[in-house]
Each structure stands twice: as structure tokens, then as C-alpha cells.
Scaffold this motif. Structure first.
Motif, PDB file in Angstrom:
ATOM      1  N   LYS A  75       0.800  -1.217   0.000  1.00 25.47           N
ATOM      2  CA  LYS A  75       0.000   0.000   0.000  1.00 25.47           C
ATOM      3  C   LYS A  75       0.837   1.274   0.000  1.00 25.47           C
ATOM      4  N   SER A  76       2.146   1.146  -0.156  1.00 24.68           N
ATOM      5  CA  SER A  76       3.015   2.318  -0.051  1.00 24.68           C
ATOM      6  C   SER A  76       2.739   3.354  -1.143  1.00 24.68           C
ATOM      7  N   ILE A  77       2.261   2.914  -2.301  1.00 19.93           N
ATOM      8  CA  ILE A  77       2.017   3.858  -3.382  1.00 19.93           C
ATOM      9  C   ILE A  77       0.889   4.829  -3.038  1.00 19.93           C
ATOM     10  N   LEU A  78       0.008   4.440  -2.124  1.00 18.46           N
ATOM     11  CA  LEU A  78      -1.129   5.293  -1.775  1.00 18.46           C
ATOM     12  C   LEU A  78      -0.687   6.602  -1.135  1.00 18.46           C
ATOM     13  N   ALA A  79       0.453   6.580  -0.456  1.00 21.88           N
ATOM     14  CA  ALA A  79       0.961   7.809   0.163  1.00 21.88           C
ATOM     15  C   ALA A  79       1.353   8.841  -0.883  1.00 21.88           C
ATOM     16  N   GLN A  80       1.656   8.386  -2.096  1.00 25.31           N
ATOM     17  CA  GLN A  80       2.031   9.290  -3.182  1.00 25.31           C
ATOM     18  C   GLN A  80       0.825   9.791  -3.970  1.00 25.31           C
ATOM     19  N   CYS A  81      -0.330   9.188  -3.726  1.00 25.26           N
ATOM     20  CA  CYS A  81      -1.523   9.528  -4.495  1.00 25.26           C
ATOM     21  C   CYS A  81      -2.217  10.765  -3.932  1.00 25.26           C
ATOM     22  N   ASP A  82      -2.674  11.624  -4.828  1.00 24.61           N
ATOM     23  CA  ASP A  82      -3.430  12.801  -4.399  1.00 24.61           C
ATOM     24  C   ASP A  82      -4.773  12.383  -3.809  1.00 24.61           C
ATOM     25  N   TYR A  83      -5.417  11.403  -4.454  1.00 28.03           N
ATOM     26  CA  TYR A  83      -6.732  10.947  -3.997  1.00 28.03           C
ATOM     27  C   TYR A  83      -6.853   9.436  -4.153  1.00 28.03           C
ATOM     28  N   ILE A  84      -7.721   8.864  -3.326  1.00 29.33           N
ATOM     29  CA  ILE A  84      -8.061   7.452  -3.404  1.00 29.33           C
ATOM     30  C   ILE A  84      -9.531   7.387  -3.782  1.00 29.33           C
ATOM     31  N   ILE A  85      -9.806   6.960  -5.000  1.00 27.20           N
ATOM     32  CA  ILE A  85     -11.166   6.939  -5.539  1.00 27.20           C
ATOM     33  C   ILE A  85     -11.783   5.581  -5.263  1.00 27.20           C
ATOM     34  N   LEU A  86     -12.939   5.586  -4.606  1.00 28.70           N
ATOM     35  CA  LEU A  86     -13.617   4.354  -4.226  1.00 28.70           C
ATOM     36  C   LEU A  86     -14.821   4.130  -5.140  1.00 28.70           C
ATOM     37  N   PRO A  87     -14.759   3.140  -6.040  1.00 28.39           N
ATOM     38  CA  PRO A  87     -15.879   2.886  -6.947  1.00 28.39           C
ATOM     39  C   PRO A  87     -17.140   2.477  -6.189  1.00 28.39           C
ATOM     40  N   ALA A  88     -18.243   3.140  -6.518  1.00 31.60           N
ATOM     41  CA  ALA A  88     -19.534   2.821  -5.891  1.00 31.60           C
ATOM     42  C   ALA A  88     -20.658   2.968  -6.911  1.00 31.60           C
ATOM     43  N   ILE A  89     -20.354   2.707  -8.167  1.00 28.69           N
ATOM     44  CA  ILE A  89     -21.343   2.872  -9.233  1.00 28.69           C
ATOM     45  C   ILE A  89     -22.484   1.877  -9.080  1.00 28.69           C
ATOM     46  N   ASP A  90     -22.217   0.716  -8.499  1.00 27.23           N
ATOM     47  CA  ASP A  90     -23.243  -0.324  -8.392  1.00 27.23           C
ATOM     48  C   ASP A  90     -24.062  -0.246  -7.104  1.00 27.23           C
ATOM     49  N   VAL A  91     -23.731   0.644  -6.183  1.00 33.92           N
ATOM     50  CA  VAL A  91     -24.488   0.713  -4.932  1.00 33.92           C
ATOM     51  C   VAL A  91     -25.796   1.451  -5.158  1.00 33.92           C
ATOM     52  N   GLN A  92     -26.739   1.292  -4.222  1.00 37.70           N
ATOM     53  CA  GLN A  92     -28.072   1.864  -4.397  1.00 37.70           C
ATOM     54  C   GLN A  92     -28.546   2.705  -3.227  1.00 37.70           C
ATOM     55  N   SER A  93     -27.663   2.982  -2.274  1.00 36.38           N
ATOM     56  CA  SER A  93     -28.080   3.778  -1.115  1.00 36.38           C
ATOM     57  C   SER A  93     -26.868   4.430  -0.468  1.00 36.38           C
ATOM     58  N   VAL A  94     -27.135   5.455   0.346  1.00 45.89           N
ATOM     59  CA  VAL A  94     -26.046   6.139   1.030  1.00 45.89           C
ATOM     60  C   VAL A  94     -25.426   5.256   2.096  1.00 45.89           C
ATOM     61  N   SER A  95     -26.200   4.336   2.652  1.00 44.14           N
ATOM     62  CA  SER A  95     -25.631   3.422   3.646  1.00 44.14           C
ATOM     63  C   SER A  95     -24.586   2.514   3.001  1.00 44.14           C
ATOM     64  N   GLU A  96     -24.816   2.160   1.742  1.00 43.03           N
ATOM     65  CA  GLU A  96     -23.823   1.361   1.035  1.00 43.03           C
ATOM     66  C   GLU A  96     -22.583   2.187   0.725  1.00 43.03           C
ATOM     67  N   LEU A  97     -22.746   3.476   0.481  1.00 47.17           N
ATOM     68  CA  LEU A  97     -21.583   4.346   0.300  1.00 47.17           C
ATOM     69  C   LEU A  97     -20.721   4.334   1.559  1.00 47.17           C
ATOM     70  N   SER A  98     -21.371   4.418   2.698  1.00 47.53           N
ATOM     71  CA  SER A  98     -20.638   4.408   3.968  1.00 47.53           C
ATOM     72  C   SER A  98     -19.913   3.088   4.171  1.00 47.53           C
ATOM     73  N   LEU A  99     -20.535   1.989   3.738  1.00 46.25           N
ATOM     74  CA  LEU A  99     -19.894   0.678   3.871  1.00 46.25           C
ATOM     75  C   LEU A  99     -18.645   0.605   3.005  1.00 46.25           C
TER      76      LEU A  99
END
Length: 375
Positions: free
Chosen positions: A252-276
């Protein structure tokens, strides 16, 4: 548009809004010159652009949008990146291997607004392509003779060199392929003048894998991210972000160099799933100060496609709740991890609206970065 910019440049923004509302019916074949603000009042336009860049330099909710850029010349307004809302921070082109000169020129135009143009290099796509190559090789193999060959009894085993394990040879072929293809795709950055890259990798839980399977999993990721890391070390000033499930990265060391960590959630259907999705990504060695959630616009061509909708209705009690709006509101709720912003996939779907172009994207920006009077 960012509200604190509107506060100082309200007449300018209203002019832009009027043009934007009118543009959605404009056809590309018309050669009509409409004087723009930079021509009518260069000084005011320069002040507006500076205010826009200052806004993006300050702390705010980041907005990524991806667009499906054609390899041919843009034939409609939704295919131009210069028509996207000025407050967008990052534009991600989905076809980086063949960017038309028109869009290359527009990359310079949006850069003047403080917007950066990126593209994605997808490890999963490399694995899928490799599987296709192996299948093609298998299908092209010559048919074996039905009569088995009779071994030559005069041949002995003495002096024969041991043959390499075919599985080891095949795996080395993939590692070489992975490095070669990753380097090729990284070269697009210099070729077209991109401002950086997003590296994508879904991954899987490797803790329970058999030793040999886990070793292969780790070696493959190392080949991919090692190539990216070497490139990044020679490209100072370029943007680097990660998209996928960071909890499944072996290193996971490359993550420290990343400006952002994008979490795919295109298939979720609710905000509770976003939180998960956020909770699952918040593990040791994953920086928690740069999470961006990824949702999608609604399809502009397929009314049966449920992508871009959440369960339930909007505040009016009639309209279906769109993922873009719900996710924008979700970014403002308190959480253990920092919700740095929103990634909106397939922005071109949101172009055509009766009231204004990119209406839902503009609404999401206003929700995340409200005017001081609305706070």
C-alpha cells in the motif's frame, strides 16, 4: 459554479449561464461567431479566471468527471471538454490512446481554469486482455497428430537439461506483458500533454490464498505498480491517484504518493452502502484523508438502465433519487474517513437538460461547496 465566485462576478456568471442554456440546441455545423466575455471585457474575464483558480487552490470538495471522448473530431457539444462546468477540478478521458487534436487544444483551455485532465490505466483490463491472448493462442494451436510419436530408444536421459516449468514461463510472460503495456499507456501522458494518471486495481482478499497463488498475486501487483512508481519518479508535477479497493493492495506504499483514493460505488443503491464502501477501505496503511467516492450519471440513451439511481425518491417525493445528488449530500456527513469529494462517471450523459447543461453535476457541486449564506 462556485458560489463565492458568483458573489464577485455575478454578471459574468449569468452571462455564462445564458450561453450554456442556449448551447444545448446548438449544432456543430453552424459557423456563427458569438463574442465571448474574453473578447468583450478581457480585464473582467482575467479577474474571473484568477478567482476560479484561487477557488480551486483553496480547501473545497473535489470534483472529478469522466467523459467518453471520441477518437474523431467532436460532433456535438457534449463531446467537448471545454463545455464542462468551470468548477470541475479533474476531467478524466476514457479513451486516452487516441485523443483528437481538438480535445488536445481544449486541454490547454480548461487548464487555464485550474482544471486538470487525466486518464486511467486499469490493471484489471490488462489481466482481461492477457486472458484473451492466451485464449487466442490456444485456438490457433495446430491440431495434434492422432498417431503418437514412438520415442527413439537410442536416446537416453544422460546430458538432457531439465525443462522449465510451463506455468513459470507463462507467468513470466504475463509479468513482461504487464510492464510493457503499463509503460505504453503511461507514455500517453507525455504524448498528449495529460496532467497525470489514475491507476486502477480492484484486487481481492489475498490473506486466505494458497502460498503459490498469493505469491503470484503479489508479484503481479508489484509489476504493475512498480512500473507506475518508476514513471512517477521521473514526472514531477504530474497528478497520481488510485481507483479501486485499497484494502486489497499487497503493497500500500504507493497510496501515500496519491493525491486521492477513488472508491468505486457505481453499483451501490443507497447512502448506507456508500458508507460501507468507505469503512471497508479504511484499513491500516491506507491514508484516510483523501477518499473520493465514485458514482455515475443516468444513461441518456437506455431508459431501462438503472445505473445512476438510488433507491427511493428525491425531496419532491416524485422524482427518482439520483446517485450524483445523494452522493454529494453524503460527502457532507461526518465520518471517520475524510470525504474529499466526488467522482462523477460519464458526465456527457448529463449535458442535455432543458434548464441548463450539466444540471445535475452543477447541483452536486453547489451542494458540496455551498455559498456562505446557505451554510
Amino acid at each position: 459554479m462556485k458560489s463565492n465566485i458568483i458573489k464577485f462576478f455575478f454578471p459574468v456568471v449569468m452571462l455564462f449561464a445564458f450561453v450554456a442554456c442556449d448551447e444545448w440546441t446548438e449544432t456543430e455545423s453552424l459557423d456563427i461567431h458569438r463574442p465571448m466575455l474574453e473578447e468583450q471585457n478581457p480585464e473582467l474575464y482575467a479577474q474571473y479566471m484568477q478567482a476560479l483558480r484561487d477557488y480551486k487552490a483553496r480547501d473545497h470538495k473535489i470534483v472529478f468527471v469522466s467523459v467518453d471522448n471520441p477518437s474523431t473530431a467532436p460532433s456535438q457539444r457534449s463531446e467537448h471538454i471545454k463545455t464542462l462546468p468551470d468548477s470541475v477540478d479533474y476531467i478524466v478521458l476514457k479513451n486516452p490512446a487516441d485523443v483528437h487534436p481538438t480535445l488536445v487544444a481544449e486541454m490547454s483551455l480548461v487548464r487555464e481554469k485550474g482544471t486538470r485532465v487525466l486518464y486511467t490505466i486499469d490493471y484489471d483490463a490488462l489481466e482481461a486482455r492477457w486472458a484473451q491472448i492466451l485464449e487466442e493462442e490456444e485456438n490457433n494451436q495446430p491440431e495434434e497428430s492422432e498417431t503418437p510419436e514412438t520415442p527413439d530408444e537410442s536416446d537416453g536421459d544422460e546430458g538432457e537439461e531439465p525443462q522449465p516449468d510451463p506455468a513459470v514461463v507463462q507467468e513470466q510472460r504475463f509479468l513482461d506483458f504487464c510492464r510493457e503495456q503499463t509503460a505504453l499507456q503511461l507514455s500517453y501522458c507525455d504524448r498528449y500533454g495529460f496532467d497525470g494518471v489514475i491507476v486502477a486495481c480492484t484486487g481481492k482478499n489475498y490473506s486466505g490464498m494458497a502460498d503459490d497463488v498469493q505469491a503470484r498475486y503479489i508479484a503481479r501487483q508489484a509489476a504493475f505498480f512498480g512500473t507506475v512508481g518508476a514513471w512517477y519518479g521521473t514526472h514531477a508535477g504530474k497528478s497520481l491517484s488510485f481507483c479501486g479497493k485499497p484494502q486489497y493492495l499487497a503493497d500500500k506504499s504507493i497510496l501515500a504518493q496519491c493525491d486521492y483514493i477513488i472508491l468505486p460505488a457505481i453499483d451501490v443503491q443507497s447512502v448506507s452502502e456508500l458508507s460501507l464502501v468507505l469503512v471497508q477501505a479504511s484499513v491500516a496503511e491506507v491514508p484516510a484523508d483523501r477518499f473520493v467516492i465514485q458514482v455515475s450519471t443516468v444513461s441518456a440513451t437506455d431508459p431501462t438502465d438503472e445505473t445512476g439511481y438510488f433507491l427511493g425518491l428525491d425531496e419532491d417525493g416524485k422524482s427518482r433519487l439520483r446517485a450524483v445528488k445523494a452522493a454529494a449530500q453524503w460527502t457532507l456527513a461526518a465520518s471517520d474517513g475524510t470525504k474529499a469529494g466526488l467522482f462523477i462517471a460519464d458526465a456527457q450523459n448529463d449535458y442535455f437538460n432543458i434548464s441548463m447543461v450539466y444540471r445535475n453535476i452543477r447541483e452536486a457541486i453547489s451542494i458540496m461547496n455551498p455559498a456562505p449564506k446557505n451554510r
